[in-house]
Design a protein around this motif. Structure first.
Motif, PDB file in Angstrom:
ATOM      1  N   THR A   1      53.836  30.172  40.789  1.00 57.98           N
ATOM      2  CA  THR A   1      54.014  31.613  40.725  1.00 57.98           C
ATOM      3  C   THR A   1      52.932  32.274  41.573  1.00 57.98           C
ATOM      4  O   THR A   1      51.769  31.875  41.541  1.00 57.98           O
ATOM      5  N   GLN A   2      53.322  33.261  42.338  1.00 57.92           N
ATOM      6  CA  GLN A   2      52.412  33.902  43.282  1.00 57.92           C
ATOM      7  C   GLN A   2      51.525  34.917  42.577  1.00 57.92           C
ATOM      8  O   GLN A   2      52.006  35.770  41.825  1.00 57.92           O
ATOM      9  N   VAL A   3      50.238  34.826  42.838  1.00 62.08           N
ATOM     10  CA  VAL A   3      49.271  35.814  42.388  1.00 62.08           C
ATOM     11  C   VAL A   3      48.606  36.399  43.623  1.00 62.08           C
ATOM     12  O   VAL A   3      48.028  35.668  44.428  1.00 62.08           O
ATOM     13  N   THR A   4      48.690  37.702  43.768  1.00 65.54           N
ATOM     14  CA  THR A   4      48.083  38.383  44.898  1.00 65.54           C
ATOM     15  C   THR A   4      47.144  39.457  44.377  1.00 65.54           C
ATOM     16  O   THR A   4      47.557  40.328  43.610  1.00 65.54           O
ATOM     17  N   VAL A   5      45.899  39.388  44.801  1.00 61.98           N
ATOM     18  CA  VAL A   5      44.879  40.338  44.372  1.00 61.98           C
ATOM     19  C   VAL A   5      44.468  41.153  45.586  1.00 61.98           C
ATOM     20  O   VAL A   5      43.948  40.610  46.564  1.00 61.98           O
ATOM     21  N   SER A   6      44.693  42.429  45.529  1.00 62.05           N
ATOM     22  CA  SER A   6      44.376  43.307  46.643  1.00 62.05           C
ATOM     23  C   SER A   6      42.991  43.896  46.471  1.00 62.05           C
ATOM     24  O   SER A   6      42.505  44.096  45.349  1.00 62.05           O
TER      25      SER A   6
ATOM     26  N   LEU B   1      39.842  39.865  38.292  1.00 61.47           N
ATOM     27  CA  LEU B   1      40.403  39.161  39.439  1.00 61.47           C
ATOM     28  C   LEU B   1      39.775  39.627  40.742  1.00 61.47           C
ATOM     29  O   LEU B   1      39.442  40.806  40.909  1.00 61.47           O
ATOM     30  N   LYS B   2      39.645  38.686  41.648  1.00 65.06           N
ATOM     31  CA  LYS B   2      39.064  38.923  42.956  1.00 65.06           C
ATOM     32  C   LYS B   2      40.078  38.580  44.037  1.00 65.06           C
ATOM     33  O   LYS B   2      40.973  37.767  43.811  1.00 65.06           O
ATOM     34  N   PRO B   3      39.942  39.166  45.222  1.00 63.00           N
ATOM     35  CA  PRO B   3      40.868  38.814  46.297  1.00 63.00           C
ATOM     36  C   PRO B   3      40.924  37.315  46.580  1.00 63.00           C
ATOM     37  O   PRO B   3      41.991  36.802  46.942  1.00 63.00           O
ATOM     38  N   GLU B   4      39.826  36.619  46.423  1.00 58.89           N
ATOM     39  CA  GLU B   4      39.816  35.186  46.668  1.00 58.89           C
ATOM     40  C   GLU B   4      40.587  34.386  45.623  1.00 58.89           C
ATOM     41  O   GLU B   4      40.770  33.177  45.786  1.00 58.89           O
ATOM     42  N   ASP B   5      41.030  35.036  44.556  1.00 59.59           N
ATOM     43  CA  ASP B   5      41.905  34.385  43.593  1.00 59.59           C
ATOM     44  C   ASP B   5      43.355  34.347  44.053  1.00 59.59           C
ATOM     45  O   ASP B   5      44.188  33.720  43.393  1.00 59.59           O
ATOM     46  N   THR B   6      43.658  35.023  45.128  1.00 56.34           N
ATOM     47  CA  THR B   6      45.020  35.050  45.643  1.00 56.34           C
ATOM     48  C   THR B   6      45.486  33.641  45.986  1.00 56.34           C
ATOM     49  O   THR B   6      44.831  32.927  46.738  1.00 56.34           O
TER      50      THR B   6
END
Length: 128
Positions: A122-127, A86-91
């Protein structure tokens, strides 16, 4: 009609993995194509992946190829989206959608406007 409920989202570090689930309520998904869409903050909802009713064909947007895998288990009336690397842009907020009309083994309409049934997201957050 079919009701869809997404689950499995959360906060994950870059490079990590999540598996999203889309469970049907009230009707089997076996006769529907199911797609995943996502809406990043401040952006429009875009196509991510789809799978036909038979599971014989899958479709992915270029940015997730090799990282995301869509699958379905009709016995459990559930569709999954395995997300790796996962990448931050997948957020984004991730939505599943179902439609019996526009996604087949030969072609798939990726426009959100053409898909008939939607979950709440559903929220996906990639830091980073």
């Amino acid at each position: 009609q079919v009701q869809l409920v997404e689950s499995g989202g959360g906060l994950v570090q870059a490079g990590g993995s999540l598996r999203l689930s889309c469970a049907a309520s009230g009707r089997t998904l076996s006769s529907y194509a199911v797609g995943w869409f996502r809406q990043p903050p401040g952006k429009e909802r875009d196509f991510v992946a789809a799978i036909t009713w038979s599971g014989g064909s899958t479709y992915y947007t270029d940015s997730v190829k090799g990282r995301f895998t869509i699958s379905r288990d009709n016995a459990k009336n559930t569709v999954y989206l395995q997300m790796d690397s996962l990448k931050p842009e997948d957020t984004a907020v991730y939505y599943c959608a179902a439609d019996p009309r526009y996604c087949s083994d030969s072609r798939c309409d990726i426009k959100p406007q053409t898909w008939g049934y939607w979950g709440q997201g559903t929220q996906v957050t990639v830091s980073s």
